[in-house]
Design a protein around this motif. Structure first.
Motif, PDB file in Angstrom:
ATOM      1  N   ARG A 143       4.373  49.195  12.597  1.00 10.62           N
ATOM      2  CA  ARG A 143       4.741  50.244  11.642  1.00 10.62           C
ATOM      3  C   ARG A 143       4.218  51.602  12.106  1.00 10.62           C
ATOM      4  O   ARG A 143       4.906  52.619  11.948  1.00 10.62           O
ATOM      5  N   LEU A 182       1.987  43.629  12.474  1.00 14.06           N
ATOM      6  CA  LEU A 182       2.944  44.340  11.635  1.00 14.06           C
ATOM      7  C   LEU A 182       2.498  45.783  11.420  1.00 14.06           C
ATOM      8  O   LEU A 182       3.300  46.719  11.548  1.00 14.06           O
ATOM      9  N   HIS A 219      -0.367  40.186  10.283  1.00 10.66           N
ATOM     10  CA  HIS A 219      -0.483  41.413   9.498  1.00 10.66           C
ATOM     11  C   HIS A 219      -0.942  42.578  10.387  1.00 10.66           C
ATOM     12  O   HIS A 219      -0.423  43.696  10.263  1.00 10.66           O
ATOM     13  N   LEU A 222       8.718  40.245  11.609  1.00 10.56           N
ATOM     14  CA  LEU A 222       7.292  40.052  11.303  1.00 10.56           C
ATOM     15  C   LEU A 222       7.057  39.994   9.800  1.00 10.56           C
ATOM     16  O   LEU A 222       6.218  39.218   9.328  1.00 10.56           O
ATOM     17  N   GLU A 223       7.777  40.800   9.031  1.00 12.11           N
ATOM     18  CA  GLU A 223       7.632  40.773   7.576  1.00 12.11           C
ATOM     19  C   GLU A 223       8.021  39.402   7.018  1.00 12.11           C
ATOM     20  O   GLU A 223       7.341  38.881   6.129  1.00 12.11           O
ATOM     21  N   ILE A 263       9.970  44.517  13.199  1.00  8.27           N
ATOM     22  CA  ILE A 263       9.189  44.657  11.970  1.00  8.27           C
ATOM     23  C   ILE A 263       9.765  43.753  10.878  1.00  8.27           C
ATOM     24  O   ILE A 263       9.020  43.063  10.177  1.00  8.27           O
ATOM     25  N   CYS A 315       5.242  36.980   7.962  1.00  5.81           N
ATOM     26  CA  CYS A 315       4.070  37.242   7.121  1.00  5.81           C
ATOM     27  C   CYS A 315       4.246  36.649   5.734  1.00  5.81           C
ATOM     28  O   CYS A 315       3.317  36.046   5.193  1.00  5.81           O
TER      29      CYS A 315
END
Length: 132
Positions: A20, A16, A13, A67-68, A64, A71
């Motif tokens: 961002r 991420l 997180h 990673l999402e 991203i 997550c």
């Protein structure tokens, strides 16, 4: 589950969020670095800064997205584990720290009472290592 395993989502997180923020900065830079139209011809071989930034933006967007996905998978694992914790306060400590990614002082403040960062941290460690 170990503290290291519980921290996977927390660390993902954080990564991420950093990505961002970088993406936001790249967008701002690309907007500010837009070419100035002067009517003058450009010399061959001069790199286009905006094009370079767009390549970086697309690469970062891909990272991203990856990673999402990671997550989301880790969060499911984490929430299933936390749901098995019977004690309400302990379960709340785990949710605030590991799902909501709060710092120990933030967890203590959210729990309230006379809890401190060290006391909520101890709740976590005692649950994970009951024989200690």
């Amino acid at each position: 589950m170990t503290l290291r395993e519980l921290s996977i989502y927390y660390k993902l997180h954080e990564r991420l969020e950093r990505n961002r923020q970088m993406l936001s900065s790249l967008y701002a830079t690309a907007g500010l670095g837009a070419q100035e139209i002067t009517g003058m011809p450009h010399a061959p071989g001069v790199s286009d800064q905006v094009s370079s930034l767009l390549i970086e933006i697309e690469d970062l967007k891909e990272r991203i997205s990856h990673l999402e996905s990671e997550c989301a998978q880790e969060k499911k694992i984490l929430e299933r584990y936390i749901a098995t914790i019977e004690d309400d306060q302990t379960r709340m400590v785990f949710r605030l720290r590991f799902v909501h990614c709060m710092t120990w002082p933030q967890v203590a403040k959210a729990i309230g009472g006379r809890n401190t960062a060290n006391s909520v941290k101890l709740i976590c460690h005692r649950y994970l290592n009951p024989k200690s």
